[in-house]
Design a protein around this motif. Structure first.
Motif, PDB file in Angstrom:
ATOM      1  N   TYR A 228       0.839  -1.198   0.000  1.00  0.00           N
ATOM      2  CA  TYR A 228       0.000   0.000   0.000  1.00  0.00           C
ATOM      3  C   TYR A 228       0.875   1.249   0.000  1.00  0.00           C
ATOM      4  O   TYR A 228       0.676   2.171  -0.797  1.00  0.00           O
ATOM      5  CB  TYR A 228      -0.917   0.001   1.230  1.00  0.00           C
ATOM      6  CG  TYR A 228      -2.053  -0.987   1.182  1.00  0.00           C
ATOM      7  CD1 TYR A 228      -1.919  -2.231   0.563  1.00  0.00           C
ATOM      8  CD2 TYR A 228      -3.275  -0.701   1.767  1.00  0.00           C
ATOM      9  CE1 TYR A 228      -2.952  -3.142   0.532  1.00  0.00           C
ATOM     10  CE2 TYR A 228      -4.326  -1.606   1.737  1.00  0.00           C
ATOM     11  CZ  TYR A 228      -4.155  -2.820   1.128  1.00  0.00           C
ATOM     12  OH  TYR A 228      -5.186  -3.726   1.104  1.00  0.00           O
ATOM     13  N   LYS A 248      -6.180   2.993  -4.166  1.00  0.00           N
ATOM     14  CA  LYS A 248      -7.539   3.160  -3.646  1.00  0.00           C
ATOM     15  C   LYS A 248      -8.302   1.843  -3.699  1.00  0.00           C
ATOM     16  O   LYS A 248      -9.038   1.495  -2.766  1.00  0.00           O
ATOM     17  CB  LYS A 248      -8.278   4.232  -4.445  1.00  0.00           C
ATOM     18  CG  LYS A 248      -7.723   5.638  -4.249  1.00  0.00           C
ATOM     19  CD  LYS A 248      -8.593   6.694  -4.892  1.00  0.00           C
ATOM     20  CE  LYS A 248      -8.576   6.621  -6.396  1.00  0.00           C
ATOM     21  NZ  LYS A 248      -9.351   7.729  -7.017  1.00  0.00           N
ATOM     22  N   ILE A 251      -7.658  -0.753  -0.914  1.00  0.00           N
ATOM     23  CA  ILE A 251      -8.410  -0.519   0.318  1.00  0.00           C
ATOM     24  C   ILE A 251      -9.876  -0.880   0.130  1.00  0.00           C
ATOM     25  O   ILE A 251     -10.491  -1.517   0.991  1.00  0.00           O
ATOM     26  CB  ILE A 251      -8.264   0.946   0.767  1.00  0.00           C
ATOM     27  CG1 ILE A 251      -6.822   1.218   1.194  1.00  0.00           C
ATOM     28  CG2 ILE A 251      -9.239   1.269   1.909  1.00  0.00           C
ATOM     29  CD1 ILE A 251      -6.545   2.646   1.575  1.00  0.00           C
ATOM     30  N   PHE A 271     -12.476  -1.890   5.455  1.00  0.00           N
ATOM     31  CA  PHE A 271     -11.628  -0.980   6.222  1.00  0.00           C
ATOM     32  C   PHE A 271     -12.443   0.135   6.863  1.00  0.00           C
ATOM     33  O   PHE A 271     -12.221   0.486   8.034  1.00  0.00           O
ATOM     34  CB  PHE A 271     -10.551  -0.378   5.304  1.00  0.00           C
ATOM     35  CG  PHE A 271      -9.650   0.606   6.003  1.00  0.00           C
ATOM     36  CD1 PHE A 271      -8.605   0.163   6.793  1.00  0.00           C
ATOM     37  CD2 PHE A 271      -9.845   1.974   5.865  1.00  0.00           C
ATOM     38  CE1 PHE A 271      -7.776   1.069   7.450  1.00  0.00           C
ATOM     39  CE2 PHE A 271      -9.026   2.880   6.507  1.00  0.00           C
ATOM     40  CZ  PHE A 271      -7.987   2.430   7.300  1.00  0.00           C
ATOM     41  N   ARG A 272     -13.366   0.694   6.139  1.00  0.00           N
ATOM     42  CA  ARG A 272     -14.129   1.834   6.650  1.00  0.00           C
ATOM     43  C   ARG A 272     -15.111   1.459   7.758  1.00  0.00           C
ATOM     44  O   ARG A 272     -15.658   2.346   8.410  1.00  0.00           O
ATOM     45  CB  ARG A 272     -14.858   2.520   5.500  1.00  0.00           C
ATOM     46  CG  ARG A 272     -13.921   3.167   4.480  1.00  0.00           C
ATOM     47  CD  ARG A 272     -14.668   3.617   3.232  1.00  0.00           C
ATOM     48  NE  ARG A 272     -13.795   4.280   2.283  1.00  0.00           N
ATOM     49  CZ  ARG A 272     -13.035   3.643   1.393  1.00  0.00           C
ATOM     50  NH1 ARG A 272     -13.046   2.307   1.356  1.00  0.00           N
ATOM     51  NH2 ARG A 272     -12.278   4.320   0.552  1.00  0.00           N
ATOM     52  N   ALA A 291      -3.030   3.466   4.325  1.00  0.00           N
ATOM     53  CA  ALA A 291      -4.290   4.205   4.205  1.00  0.00           C
ATOM     54  C   ALA A 291      -4.053   5.701   4.395  1.00  0.00           C
ATOM     55  O   ALA A 291      -4.694   6.529   3.734  1.00  0.00           O
ATOM     56  CB  ALA A 291      -5.297   3.684   5.217  1.00  0.00           C
ATOM     57  N   TYR A 295      -5.012   8.697   1.834  1.00  0.00           N
ATOM     58  CA  TYR A 295      -5.745   9.905   2.224  1.00  0.00           C
ATOM     59  C   TYR A 295      -4.990  11.167   1.801  1.00  0.00           C
ATOM     60  O   TYR A 295      -5.595  12.134   1.312  1.00  0.00           O
ATOM     61  CB  TYR A 295      -5.986   9.951   3.733  1.00  0.00           C
ATOM     62  CG  TYR A 295      -6.553  11.284   4.149  1.00  0.00           C
ATOM     63  CD1 TYR A 295      -7.905  11.572   3.981  1.00  0.00           C
ATOM     64  CD2 TYR A 295      -5.719  12.292   4.644  1.00  0.00           C
ATOM     65  CE1 TYR A 295      -8.414  12.821   4.299  1.00  0.00           C
ATOM     66  CE2 TYR A 295      -6.227  13.541   4.967  1.00  0.00           C
ATOM     67  CZ  TYR A 295      -7.574  13.800   4.801  1.00  0.00           C
ATOM     68  OH  TYR A 295      -8.079  15.044   5.102  1.00  0.00           O
ATOM     69  N   LEU A 303     -11.524   7.491   5.027  1.00  0.00           N
ATOM     70  CA  LEU A 303     -10.270   6.858   5.443  1.00  0.00           C
ATOM     71  C   LEU A 303      -9.744   7.507   6.718  1.00  0.00           C
ATOM     72  O   LEU A 303      -9.315   6.821   7.653  1.00  0.00           O
ATOM     73  CB  LEU A 303      -9.224   6.960   4.334  1.00  0.00           C
ATOM     74  CG  LEU A 303      -9.551   6.299   3.000  1.00  0.00           C
ATOM     75  CD1 LEU A 303      -8.398   6.505   2.024  1.00  0.00           C
ATOM     76  CD2 LEU A 303      -9.842   4.824   3.181  1.00  0.00           C
ATOM     77  N   LEU A 307      -8.871   5.957  10.416  1.00  0.00           N
ATOM     78  CA  LEU A 307      -7.522   6.117  10.959  1.00  0.00           C
ATOM     79  C   LEU A 307      -7.554   6.790  12.326  1.00  0.00           C
ATOM     80  O   LEU A 307      -6.792   6.415  13.223  1.00  0.00           O
ATOM     81  CB  LEU A 307      -6.655   6.916   9.988  1.00  0.00           C
ATOM     82  CG  LEU A 307      -6.242   6.172   8.717  1.00  0.00           C
ATOM     83  CD1 LEU A 307      -5.626   7.138   7.709  1.00  0.00           C
ATOM     84  CD2 LEU A 307      -5.251   5.061   9.046  1.00  0.00           C
TER      85      LEU A 307
END
Length: 683
Positions: A228, A248, A251, A271-272, A291, A295, A303, A307
Motif C-alpha cells: 500500500y 484506492k 483498500i 476498512f471503513r 491508508a 488519504y 479513510l 484512521l
C-alpha cells in the motif's frame, strides 16, 4: 463476474501509458514525498539535506554505517541467510532450492533501501557499487511481466510443470513487491539512477494488471500490506494515475467477502467499518500507514475517520509506554459479549484486548514498532499535529532502538518490558539479542533502514515555513515551499539535555514561521530569539510558532526541561497496577539486576513516590548512555519462594538502598540480565 467489474473498476485507466520513462518529479527527493499531496499539511525535506553532526543520532548513524549495514550485507550474502543466494538461483546463475521464509526478498529490499538512504547522506562509492551489483541481479530475476519472487521462480525452475506464482493469497508476494517499490523510489531519489525504479515500475504494472483479472480470493491478498505504501510512493514518483487508482482499490476490496477474510489480516470487514485496532500488529500498522498515504493523495474523509479511530484505540488502550505494539504472542478475535466458536480465529502477534499489556510475555515485535513510526509519520504529515510526533519519538527512542544492540550487530525480534531467569517456562523468541533470527529475520534490516532514515524525520516544511519535529545535532540545507533557500544548524545534546540552539546561516528575505515542537512530556518550555524572549505559546504536545523576518546569524534557543518523571498506567492495566515507569525526556528507563548488589532481587525493589534521580553519563559498548541514580526501598525476601504460589506477608521492615536505572533501549547490552520497566511504588 471478475474482480475488475465487481470491485476494482479500474476501467479505461488501464490503457493510460506511464507519463515518462524518467519521473516528472526529479527535483523532489523526500523519503516520503508529500510535496504535491493536496491533503498533506507538511512536506519532507529532500534526502541528504539533513546531516547529523554530533550527539545521539550522529552516533547511531555512525554505527549504522560502520557496523549495521556491513553486518547486514555480509549476513544476506551468506549461506546462513541465503537471501542473495536465492536471487542467484532464481536468475539461473546457481542451482539449488529456495531457503528461508517467503518474505526473504522483501527483507533484502529493505537492506537496499538502507544502503540508498545512507548513500543520500554519505555519497559513499562503496554503497553505490554494492547497490549496482544487487540491482543487476534483481533485474535478471524479474519476469518480463514484472512479477518477481525468488521462492516461486525457483519452485518453477525445479518443476517447470507446476505454476507457483500467486497460488496462495496468504503468501508474501505483495509484501515483497511493496518493499521493492519503496526501495526503488528511495534509490532513485538518493542516486538519480532509474535501474531499481524501472524494476519497481514493472512490478507495479504487474500488480495493476493482476488485480484486473485475478479471482476474488487472490485479489484479496492482504498479508502484511507493505505494498500500500509502495504503490502510493510509486504514484508520487511517476505520477502514473493507474497507481493511485490501484492504491484506492486495494483498500476498497478489503473485507468485501467475510468468508475468506481473517481478523489476523484485518480484512474480514471493510476498512471503513473497522471500529477497533486488532489482529497482527505489524500488518495493522502497515495497513494504517498505507491508508494514510492514500488519504494524503485523495482526501477521502472516510479513510481519515477510520484512521482516527484506530489511532485513538491504539494509543489509549493498546500501546506500551515504550511505543511498542502487539502485546500478545497469540490471541483470539473477536472477543467480548458473545462466544461463537465458528467465528473465533487465532491471531498471531496480536493487538489483544483493551488494556491487555503483559510485561514478561509482551511480544512487541520490532517491525510492529517500526510500523508505528511509519504510521505516525504519515499522520503528522497529513495534519501537522504534534501528538503524532510524540508517538513517533517514543517508539523511535525506545521500542525501535531496543531491537538492535548498541554495537549494531545483534537483534531482538520481541521487546518485552520485563525478563527474569526465574520464569518457569521457555519463551518462543530469545530475550538475548542474537546475530541472526533464523525463522524470521524481518526485523534486523527493518531497524537498520529506520536508523539510516531518521534524519529525514527531523524537519518538515509547509506554506507557512519550517517545522522542527525532532531534536538532534545536525545541519539543514533546504528550500521552503516558495523556493527560498534556507540553511541552519541545530546544536543540542538531546535526548540527554533539553537545551536546543538553532542558528540560521542563510534565510529568505520574506518573513516565515519556525514551528518548534514542544513534546507532550515537557512542562515549562521557554524560547529565546537572539537572547530575548518572544511571544510564543509553548504548550506541551504542540508546535510553538515564531513568525518574523529572519536573517543569517539569528539564534533560536529552546529550553525543554526534562526532570525524571514517574509514570503510571490506567488501573485497568492490571499488570502494572500500583507500579510506575521512569521516564526522562523521551527515554523510558528500566532496572537491570546487573546494577544490584549481591543478594538483591529486582522483585524486591520499590520506588518511593517522592524520589528524585540524578543523571550520570556512562559508556556502554562505546556509546554515550545516561543512567539515572537515586534511592529505592528494598523489601525483605525472608525466604526463597521456590514453587510457592502464595504466602504470608513477611514482617521484616524494608531498607533504603541506592538504585540505578538504564535506558530501556540499552538493556541487555552488558550481558544477559533480568530486567523490568514497571516498578512497584510506595506513596
Amino acid at each position: 463476474m471478475n474482480v475488475s467489474n465487481s470491485v476494482i473498476r479500474l476501467g479505461l485507466l488501464g490503457l493510460v501509458l506511464a507519463l515518462a520513462a524518467v519521473p516528472a518529479q526529479a527535483q523532489q527527493k523526500a523519503l516520503v514525498n508529500t510535496s504535491t499531496s493536496t491533503h498533506a499539511k507538511l512536506s519532507s525535506v529532500d534526502m541528504g539535506s539533513v546531516q547529523w553532526t554530533n550527539g545521539f543520532w550522529a552516533e547511531r548513524f555512525d554505527v549504522c554505517q560502520k557496523s549495521m549495514i556491513p553486518t547486514m550485507w555480509a549476513l544476506y550474502h551468506s549461506d546462513r541467510n541465503h537471501a542473495y543466494k536465492n536471487f542467484e538461483i532464481a536468475a539461473g546463475l546457481e542451482k539449488g532450492e529456495h531457503k528461508g521464509p517467503p518474505f526473504h526478498d522483501g527483507d533484502f529490499f529493505k537492506l537496499l533501501e538502507a544502503l540508498s538512504a545512507s548513500y543520500a547522506v554519505t555519497h559513499d562509492p562503496k554503497l553505490d557499487q554494492q547497490l549496482d551489483e544487487a540491482i543487476a541481479l534483481i533485474v535478471k530475476v524479474q519476469r518480463p511481466d514484472g512479477y518477481i519472487s525468488t521462492q516461486s521462480t525457483i519452485a518453477e525452475l525445479n518443476n517447470p510443470s507446476q505454476k507457483a506464482a500467486f497460488k496462495n493469497r496468504l503468501n508474501f508476494e505483495t509484501y515483497n513487491l511493496g518493499h521493492l517499490m519503496t526501495a526503488g523510489c528511495v534509490h532513485y531519489r538518493a542516486t538519480g539512477k532509474t535501474t531499481l525504479l524501472n524494476a519497481a515500475k514493472k512490478a507495479t504494472d504487474y500488480l495493476y494488471n493482476f488485480y484486473k483479472t485475478a479471482s476474488p480470493e487472490l485479489a484479496r491478498n492482504a498479508i502484511c500490506p507493505a505494498h500500500y505504501m509502495g504503490v502510493v510512493e510509486m504514484y508520487r514518483t511517476t505520477r502514473d494515475p493507474r497507481y493511485l487508482e490501484l492504491a484506492k482499490s486495494l483498500i476498497d476490496i478489503r473485507g468485501l467477502a467475510a468468508d475468506i477474510g481473517t481478523d489476523d489480516n484485518q480484512d474480514r470487514i471493510p476498512f471503513r467499518q473497522m471500529q477497533k485496532a486488532g489482529g497482527h500488529a505489524v500488518r495493522a500498522n502497515y495497513l494504517f500507514a498505507g491508508a494514510a498515504d492514500v488519504y494524503a493523495e485523495t482526501g477521502d474523509a472516510t479513510l481519515l475517520t477510520t484512521l482516527n479511530k484506530m489511532w485513538d484505540d491504539v494509543t489509549q488502550h493498546k500501546m506500551y509506554v515504550t511505543g511498542a505494539c502487539g502485546a500478545l504472542y497469540d490471541g483470539v478475535s473477536p472477543d467480548g459479549t458473545a462466544y461463537k466458536p465458528d467465528t473465533v480465529q487465532k491471531i498471531h502477534q496480536a493487538y489483544g484486548r483493551d488494556y491487555q499489556l503483559p510485561n514478561f510475555t509482551a511480544h512487541g515485535e520490532t517491525c510492529a514498532n517500526i510500523g508505528n513510526v511509519l504510521w505516525n509519520w504519515r499522520m503528522l504529515q497529513v495534519t501537522g499535529d504534534a501528538k503524532y510526533a510524540d508517538v513517533l519519538e517514543t517508539a523511535l527512542y525506545n521500542s525501535v532502538l531496543s531491537g538492535i544492540s548498541l554495537d549494531g550487530q545483534r537483534f531482538l525480534y520481541t521487546n518485552p518490558l520485563a525478563y527474569s531467569d526465574a520464569l518457569p517456562f521457555h519463551q518462543r523468541w530469545s530475550k538475548d539479542r542474537v546475530d541472526y533470527i533464523s525463522l524470521s529475520n524481518c526485523c534486523p534490516p527493518n531497524v537498520v533502514r529506520t536508523i539510516a532514515e531518521v534524519n529525514n524525520y527531523v524537519y518538515s516544511t509547509s506554506d507557512k515555513g519550517l517545522w522542527v519535529n525532532l531534536y538532534g545535532g545536525s545541519t539543514l540545507n533546504t528550500k521552503l515551499k516558495n523556493g527560498a533557500p534556507l540553511k541552519l544548524r541545530q546544536e543540542t545534546n538531546y535526548p540527554w539535555d533539553g537545551a536546543v540552539k538553532l542558528t540560521l546561516d542563510q534565510a529568505p528575505k520574506k518573513a516565515f514561521s519556525v514551528f518548534l515542537r514542544v513534546p507532550g512530556w515537557c512542562e515549562g518550555a521557554t524560547v529565546l530569539v537572539n537572547g530575548k524572549p518572544v511571544a510564543a505559546t509553548l504548550t506541551p504536545g504542540s508546535y510553538a510558532e515564531i513568525n518574523r523576518q529572519w536573517k543569517a546569524g539569528d539564534r533560536v534557543e529552546l529550553s525543554l526541561p526534562m526532570p525524571a518523571q514517574l509514570v503510571e498506567a490506567n488501573p485497568l492495566v492490571e499488570e502494572t497496577r500500583n507500579q510506575v515507569a521512569v521516564k526522562r525526556g523521551p527515554i523510558v528507563y528500566c532496572l537491570e539486576n546487573k546494577d544490584l548488589t549481591a543478594g538483591q532481587k529486582l522483585s524486591g525493589l520499590v520506588i518511593p513516590a517522592g524520589t528524585s534521580f540524578t543523571p550520570q553519563h556512562k559508556q556502554v559498548e562505546n556509546s554515550d548512555v545516561v543512567f539515572l541514580t537515586g534511592q529505592a526501598t528494598l523489601m525483605p525476601e525472608a525466604a526463597q519462594w521456590g514453587s510457592q504460589l502464595y504466602r504470608k506477608l513477611p514482617a521484616e521492615k524494608p531498607t533504603t538502598v541506592p538504585v540505578t536505572l538504564i535506558p530501556y533501549y540499552a538493556w541487555g547490552n552488558r550481558g544477559h540480565a533480568d530486567m523490568e520497566v514497571w516498578i512497584p511504588v510506595s506513596r
